[in-house]
Write a protein that holds these residues in place. Structure first.
Motif, PDB file in Angstrom:
ATOM      1  N   GLN A  68     -34.986  33.561 -18.793  1.00 37.24           N
ATOM      2  CA  GLN A  68     -33.681  33.445 -18.137  1.00 37.24           C
ATOM      3  C   GLN A  68     -32.655  34.354 -18.805  1.00 37.24           C
ATOM      4  O   GLN A  68     -31.828  34.978 -18.126  1.00 37.24           O
ATOM      5  CB  GLN A  68     -33.212  31.987 -18.183  1.00 37.24           C
ATOM      6  N   ARG A  69     -32.705  34.441 -20.138  1.00 35.92           N
ATOM      7  CA  ARG A  69     -31.795  35.360 -20.831  1.00 35.92           C
ATOM      8  C   ARG A  69     -32.082  36.805 -20.430  1.00 35.92           C
ATOM      9  O   ARG A  69     -31.160  37.606 -20.225  1.00 35.92           O
ATOM     10  CB  ARG A  69     -31.934  35.190 -22.346  1.00 35.92           C
ATOM     11  N   LEU A  70     -33.358  37.124 -20.311  1.00 34.64           N
ATOM     12  CA  LEU A  70     -33.733  38.471 -19.876  1.00 34.64           C
ATOM     13  C   LEU A  70     -33.269  38.725 -18.441  1.00 34.64           C
ATOM     14  O   LEU A  70     -32.822  39.826 -18.107  1.00 34.64           O
ATOM     15  CB  LEU A  70     -35.251  38.639 -19.986  1.00 34.64           C
ATOM     16  N   ALA A  71     -33.352  37.698 -17.605  1.00 38.29           N
ATOM     17  CA  ALA A  71     -32.894  37.832 -16.216  1.00 38.29           C
ATOM     18  C   ALA A  71     -31.390  38.057 -16.157  1.00 38.29           C
ATOM     19  O   ALA A  71     -30.906  38.890 -15.374  1.00 38.29           O
ATOM     20  CB  ALA A  71     -33.276  36.582 -15.426  1.00 38.29           C
TER      21      ALA A  71
ATOM     22  N   LEU B 123     -38.333  48.207 -16.969  1.00 39.46           N
ATOM     23  CA  LEU B 123     -37.300  47.228 -17.302  1.00 39.46           C
ATOM     24  C   LEU B 123     -36.693  47.514 -18.667  1.00 39.46           C
ATOM     25  O   LEU B 123     -35.471  47.416 -18.854  1.00 39.46           O
ATOM     26  CB  LEU B 123     -37.912  45.822 -17.273  1.00 39.46           C
ATOM     27  N   ALA B 124     -37.531  47.904 -19.625  1.00 40.43           N
ATOM     28  CA  ALA B 124     -37.022  48.213 -20.964  1.00 40.43           C
ATOM     29  C   ALA B 124     -36.102  49.426 -20.936  1.00 40.43           C
ATOM     30  O   ALA B 124     -35.048  49.440 -21.580  1.00 40.43           O
ATOM     31  CB  ALA B 124     -38.194  48.457 -21.916  1.00 40.43           C
ATOM     32  N   GLU B 125     -36.480  50.460 -20.188  1.00 42.37           N
ATOM     33  CA  GLU B 125     -35.630  51.647 -20.097  1.00 42.37           C
ATOM     34  C   GLU B 125     -34.305  51.321 -19.412  1.00 42.37           C
ATOM     35  O   GLU B 125     -33.258  51.871 -19.768  1.00 42.37           O
ATOM     36  CB  GLU B 125     -36.367  52.747 -19.337  1.00 42.37           C
ATOM     37  N   LEU B 126     -34.359  50.429 -18.433  1.00 41.50           N
ATOM     38  CA  LEU B 126     -33.131  50.040 -17.742  1.00 41.50           C
ATOM     39  C   LEU B 126     -32.195  49.278 -18.672  1.00 41.50           C
ATOM     40  O   LEU B 126     -30.981  49.509 -18.684  1.00 41.50           O
ATOM     41  CB  LEU B 126     -33.481  49.178 -16.528  1.00 41.50           C
ATOM     42  N   LEU B 127     -32.751  48.375 -19.465  1.00 38.62           N
ATOM     43  CA  LEU B 127     -31.921  47.549 -20.334  1.00 38.62           C
ATOM     44  C   LEU B 127     -31.480  48.288 -21.592  1.00 38.62           C
ATOM     45  O   LEU B 127     -30.419  47.991 -22.142  1.00 38.62           O
ATOM     46  CB  LEU B 127     -32.691  46.282 -20.732  1.00 38.62           C
TER      47      LEU B 127
ATOM     48  N   ALA C 106     -35.712  51.450 -26.231  1.00 36.72           N
ATOM     49  CA  ALA C 106     -36.585  51.128 -25.100  1.00 36.72           C
ATOM     50  C   ALA C 106     -37.966  50.682 -25.580  1.00 36.72           C
ATOM     51  O   ALA C 106     -38.555  49.746 -25.023  1.00 36.72           O
ATOM     52  CB  ALA C 106     -36.707  52.333 -24.173  1.00 36.72           C
ATOM     53  N   LEU C 107     -38.494  51.345 -26.611  1.00 39.87           N
ATOM     54  CA  LEU C 107     -39.804  50.952 -27.134  1.00 39.87           C
ATOM     55  C   LEU C 107     -39.765  49.546 -27.725  1.00 39.87           C
ATOM     56  O   LEU C 107     -40.682  48.741 -27.518  1.00 39.87           O
ATOM     57  CB  LEU C 107     -40.264  51.961 -28.187  1.00 39.87           C
ATOM     58  N   LEU C 108     -38.702  49.256 -28.468  1.00 42.73           N
ATOM     59  CA  LEU C 108     -38.574  47.912 -29.044  1.00 42.73           C
ATOM     60  C   LEU C 108     -38.428  46.861 -27.948  1.00 42.73           C
ATOM     61  O   LEU C 108     -39.047  45.789 -27.999  1.00 42.73           O
ATOM     62  CB  LEU C 108     -37.369  47.868 -29.990  1.00 42.73           C
ATOM     63  N   LYS C 109     -37.613  47.185 -26.949  1.00 44.41           N
ATOM     64  CA  LYS C 109     -37.408  46.239 -25.849  1.00 44.41           C
ATOM     65  C   LYS C 109     -38.690  46.052 -25.050  1.00 44.41           C
ATOM     66  O   LYS C 109     -39.012  44.933 -24.617  1.00 44.41           O
ATOM     67  CB  LYS C 109     -36.293  46.759 -24.938  1.00 44.41           C
ATOM     68  N   GLU C 110     -39.435  47.134 -24.855  1.00 46.80           N
ATOM     69  CA  GLU C 110     -40.687  47.030 -24.104  1.00 46.80           C
ATOM     70  C   GLU C 110     -41.687  46.132 -24.820  1.00 46.80           C
ATOM     71  O   GLU C 110     -42.401  45.341 -24.185  1.00 46.80           O
ATOM     72  CB  GLU C 110     -41.285  48.421 -23.899  1.00 46.80           C
ATOM     73  N   SER C 111     -41.754  46.257 -26.151  1.00 46.41           N
ATOM     74  CA  SER C 111     -42.675  45.393 -26.906  1.00 46.41           C
ATOM     75  C   SER C 111     -42.277  43.930 -26.772  1.00 46.41           C
ATOM     76  O   SER C 111     -43.140  43.049 -26.631  1.00 46.41           O
ATOM     77  CB  SER C 111     -42.689  45.811 -28.372  1.00 46.41           C
ATOM     78  N   GLU C 112     -40.969  43.647 -26.782  1.00 46.26           N
ATOM     79  CA  GLU C 112     -40.515  42.266 -26.609  1.00 46.26           C
ATOM     80  C   GLU C 112     -40.878  41.738 -25.219  1.00 46.26           C
ATOM     81  O   GLU C 112     -41.342  40.599 -25.071  1.00 46.26           O
ATOM     82  CB  GLU C 112     -39.004  42.193 -26.816  1.00 46.26           C
TER      83      GLU C 112
ATOM     84  N   ARG D  40     -43.265  42.825 -23.166  1.00 48.73           N
ATOM     85  CA  ARG D  40     -44.718  42.666 -23.029  1.00 48.73           C
ATOM     86  C   ARG D  40     -45.199  41.405 -23.749  1.00 48.73           C
ATOM     87  O   ARG D  40     -46.085  40.695 -23.252  1.00 48.73           O
ATOM     88  CB  ARG D  40     -45.435  43.899 -23.573  1.00 48.73           C
ATOM     89  N   ALA D  41     -44.634  41.139 -24.920  1.00 46.04           N
ATOM     90  CA  ALA D  41     -45.019  39.923 -25.641  1.00 46.04           C
ATOM     91  C   ALA D  41     -44.632  38.676 -24.850  1.00 46.04           C
ATOM     92  O   ALA D  41     -45.402  37.708 -24.765  1.00 46.04           O
ATOM     93  CB  ALA D  41     -44.360  39.912 -27.014  1.00 46.04           C
ATOM     94  N   LEU D  42     -43.451  38.712 -24.243  1.00 46.92           N
ATOM     95  CA  LEU D  42     -42.993  37.564 -23.460  1.00 46.92           C
ATOM     96  C   LEU D  42     -43.862  37.358 -22.223  1.00 46.92           C
ATOM     97  O   LEU D  42     -44.269  36.229 -21.910  1.00 46.92           O
ATOM     98  CB  LEU D  42     -41.535  37.775 -23.064  1.00 46.92           C
ATOM     99  N   LEU D  43     -44.173  38.447 -21.520  1.00 45.33           N
ATOM    100  CA  LEU D  43     -45.025  38.332 -20.333  1.00 45.33           C
ATOM    101  C   LEU D  43     -46.443  37.904 -20.708  1.00 45.33           C
ATOM    102  O   LEU D  43     -47.097  37.162 -19.967  1.00 45.33           O
ATOM    103  CB  LEU D  43     -45.056  39.663 -19.583  1.00 45.33           C
ATOM    104  N   GLY D  44     -46.923  38.392 -21.855  1.00 40.14           N
ATOM    105  CA  GLY D  44     -48.236  37.952 -22.319  1.00 40.14           C
ATOM    106  C   GLY D  44     -48.257  36.462 -22.623  1.00 40.14           C
ATOM    107  O   GLY D  44     -49.248  35.775 -22.345  1.00 40.14           O
ATOM    108  N   HIS D  45     -47.153  35.967 -23.170  1.00 34.92           N
ATOM    109  CA  HIS D  45     -47.075  34.532 -23.441  1.00 34.92           C
ATOM    110  C   HIS D  45     -47.045  33.738 -22.139  1.00 34.92           C
ATOM    111  O   HIS D  45     -47.640  32.655 -22.049  1.00 34.92           O
ATOM    112  CB  HIS D  45     -45.830  34.230 -24.271  1.00 34.92           C
TER     113      HIS D  45
END
Length: 242
Positions: free
Chosen positions: A11-14, A55-59, A163-169, A171-176
């Motif tokens: 929700q925070r990401l949204a 999404l990471a590049e956008l944010l 963007a790389l740091l955000k993308e890793s976060e 991906r980890a969230l979606l993997g969870h």
């Protein structure tokens, strides 16, 4: 991270994505609701619709209104020297024609000299003024382009890192989220999946056995044809000897 914590992180990401791209924010909000309420199929569908890199590049990229305005000004000013030059030539040509109509004896004088003199007061934008105006516009273009280029080089490196740091976060969230969906299979669902897999395996085995039987029959036919060919060859030899 439990289901509720995952839903809150989504929700925070949204909320963060909604400020940049409302459609992505809507997808992430629905994904958060699906995770919170345990709708695994819907959550899997929304997870597949999210592009972590995009999404990471956008944010990660922060847009500055000032630099955006300067970039628009630079893009517009690219055509300004051409427009000013042709406008100056247009009024100069008109004034030159009027001057020669009034004083034909000036036809021997150079066009640029008459233009620099203002065609005897007929134009305000003489040749030197037009040249200075064009040079000033080109100078402004050079300064703006250089400033935007330097900022882009410095900013791009920072944006790529964020963007790389955000993308890793992400991906980890979606993997969870995916792991939560996998853990939600009940015993009945697992048995049903295993039964379907076993049935599919049996069908594959039966088809393989059927193909093998067809190949065996084909080998028998080929062997019979080979024997018939040998007999025909022998008969032909005997006829030739007679």
């Amino acid at each position: 991270m439990d289901r509720q914590g995952t839903a809150e992180a989504l929700q925070r990401l949204a909320d963060e994505a909604t400020a940049r791209e409302p459609s992505l924010g809507t997808v992430l909000a629905r994904l958060a609701d699906a995770v919170r309420e345990g709708r695994t199929t819907e959550a899997a569908a929304y997870t597949g619709a999210v592009d972590p890199r995009g999404l990471a590049e956008l944010l990660a990229g922060k847009h500055s209104r000032l630099w955006a305005v300067l970039e628009v000004i630079r893009n517009v000013l690219v055509f300004a020297p051409i427009a000013v030059t042709w406008f100056g030539l247009s009024i100069a040509a008109t004034a030159y024609a009027q001057l020669l109509a009034a004083r034909p004896d000036l036809i021997s004088r150079p066009f640029l000299l008459l233009w620099q003199e203002g065609f005897e007061g007929r134009v305000v934008l003489n040749f030197s003024t037009l040249a200075i105006t064009d040079a000033s516009l080109i100078g402004v273009l050079i300064v703006l382009s250089l400033a935007l280029h330097i900022r882009s080089e410095i900013r791009d490196a920072q944006v790529r890192t964020r963007a790389l740091l955000k993308e890793s976060e992400i991906r980890a969230l979606l993997g969870h989220v995916s792991s939560l969906g996998a853990l939600d299979f009940g015993t009945g669902d697992a048995e049903s999946i295993l039964a379907d897999m076993a049935a599919e395996e049996r069908r594959i085995y039966e088809r393989a056995a059927e193909r093998e039987g067809q190949l065996f029959d084909l080998e028998g036919v080929v062997e019979k044809l080979r024997d018939a060919a040998v007999r025909l060859e022998r008969a032909a030899d005997s006829l030739a000897r007679r």
